[in-house]
Design an enzyme around this catalytic site. Structure first.
Site, mmCIF file in Angstrom:
data_model
loop_
_atom_site.group_PDB
_atom_site.id
_atom_site.type_symbol
_atom_site.label_atom_id
_atom_site.label_comp_id
_atom_site.label_asym_id
_atom_site.label_seq_id
_atom_site.Cartn_x
_atom_site.Cartn_y
_atom_site.Cartn_z
ATOM 1 N N LYS A 52 -1.490 13.272 52.962
ATOM 2 C CA LYS A 52 -0.510 14.108 53.777
ATOM 3 C C LYS A 52 0.706 13.247 54.246
ATOM 4 O O LYS A 52 1.989 14.117 54.358
ATOM 5 C CB LYS A 52 -1.372 14.647 54.841
ATOM 6 C CG LYS A 52 -2.484 15.546 54.575
ATOM 7 C CD LYS A 52 -3.470 15.896 55.796
ATOM 8 C CE LYS A 52 -4.647 16.779 55.236
ATOM 9 N NZ LYS A 52 -5.737 17.152 56.204
ATOM 10 N N GLN A 96 -7.777 15.402 61.946
ATOM 11 C CA GLN A 96 -8.559 15.516 60.617
ATOM 12 C C GLN A 96 -9.947 15.569 61.080
ATOM 13 O O GLN A 96 -10.577 14.934 61.934
ATOM 14 C CB GLN A 96 -8.109 14.125 59.890
ATOM 15 C CG GLN A 96 -8.782 14.086 58.479
ATOM 16 C CD GLN A 96 -8.183 15.027 57.675
ATOM 17 O OE1 GLN A 96 -7.104 15.532 57.690
ATOM 18 N NE2 GLN A 96 -9.123 15.445 56.692
ATOM 19 N N ASP A 119 -2.686 23.484 61.102
ATOM 20 C CA ASP A 119 -3.772 23.788 60.349
ATOM 21 C C ASP A 119 -4.518 25.069 60.554
ATOM 22 O O ASP A 119 -5.201 25.346 59.703
ATOM 23 C CB ASP A 119 -4.738 22.413 60.795
ATOM 24 C CG ASP A 119 -5.141 21.512 59.713
ATOM 25 O OD1 ASP A 119 -5.054 21.861 58.592
ATOM 26 O OD2 ASP A 119 -5.707 20.515 60.190
#
Ligand code: GUN
Length: 280
Positions: A52, A96, A119
């Site tokens: 990422k 994450q 997200d």
């Protein structure tokens, strides 16, 4: 049979994003910023976070990774998120997953400012998605929809089956397909007869994390098959949840693993971060 080439499409999208990032910098002096929070030592999570960060760099998005030890307290993670919520140079915040067992994932995700929730995991955004309103949409299912669009696959009126009902993949995937007027069936670990559902699907989307879960006999002739699974076999080979070799003979379209949905997920994270920066 056509391969849905997520790698190629992700490169095309990344180039478009790179141009838009440069334009935003030139016209408004805004550099999109992404803060990533990575807790513990899970090797897969470390790999994903590195990918990422690399992708951000490639398109000109600023990114910072806050690495925290496995033993960190929930309050310390929350403090970092609150700081990022206030930081005017940070447009997107990503925690994450998975988090260690002593951390309440829901509590953590609910602290993220929904406007920075690139997200799309905050219940506010998930609620808006389910109501068909503009929202941040989780990157993997959003990437699947972009792939379908690129190959001019219209989902309206089609029978779709989503296998896997997680909050980050299966449920938002089903919501997106429903919003585009597919008839959606959601299967999960307690589904009595998985094959009865998958066999009926014009569009079959699988995100479970079980190699070879979907075999040829479970797929309708001419189905569109989307494989979200990423599994590392003992010999190091990366495979999805679908028996690609045999299912691809029956499918009209199919995503490979690797090179299908995976690269699209990262491209959508960049897209969501750019969207957040434009709202600054
Ligand atoms: N863990 C597995 N997939 C994802 C993802 O898309 N985002 C985050 N934050 N964590 C994940």
């Amino acid at each position: 049979m056509t391969i849905l080439d997520g790698k190629a499409l992700s490169l095309k999208i990344k180039n478009e994003i790179k141009e838009e990032v440069a334009k935003l910098k030139k016209e408004k002096n805004i550099v999109p910023g992404l803060a990533v929070i990575l807790v513990g030592n899970d090797p897969a999570s470390h790999t994903y976070v590195k990918m990422k960060a690399k992708a951000c760099k490639e398109v000109g998005i600023y990114s910072i990774t806050h690495e925290m030890p496995e033993s960190i307290s929930q309050d310390e993670i929350i403090e970092t998120i609150l700081m990022m919520n206030k930081n005017p140079n940070i447009d997107g915040i990503l925690v994450q997953l998975p988090l260690p067992n002593h951390i309440d994932t829901t509590k953590i995700l609910e602290v993220i400012d929904p406007k920075k929730d690139v997200d799309g995991f905050h219940p506010y955004n998930f609620g808006r998605l389910n109501q068909g309103l503009d929202s941040f949409v989780p990157c993997t299912p959003l990437g699947v929809m972009e792939l379908l669009k690129e190959y001019k696959i219209d989902v309206k009126g089609k029978d779709a089956c989503v296998v896997g009902a997680s909050n980050i993949v299966g449920k938002p995937m089903a919501a997106l397909l429903l919003n585009e007027f597919a008839t959606v069936d959601i299967c999960h670990i307690f589904t009595k007869d998985l094959k009865a559902h998958t066999k009926n699907a014009d569009i079959l989307v699988v995100g479970v994390g079980k190699p070879n879960l979907i075999t040829e006999d479970m797929v309708k002739d001419g189905a569109i098959v989307i494989d979200i699974g990423i599994n590392k076999l003992e010999n190091g080979k990366i495979v999805g949840d679908v028996d690609f070799e045999n299912v691809s003979k029956k499918a009209s379209f199919i995503t490979p693993v690797p090179g299908g949905v995976g690269p699209m997920t990262i491209a959508m994270l960049l897209k969501n971060t750019l969207k957040a920066a434009k709202n600054r």
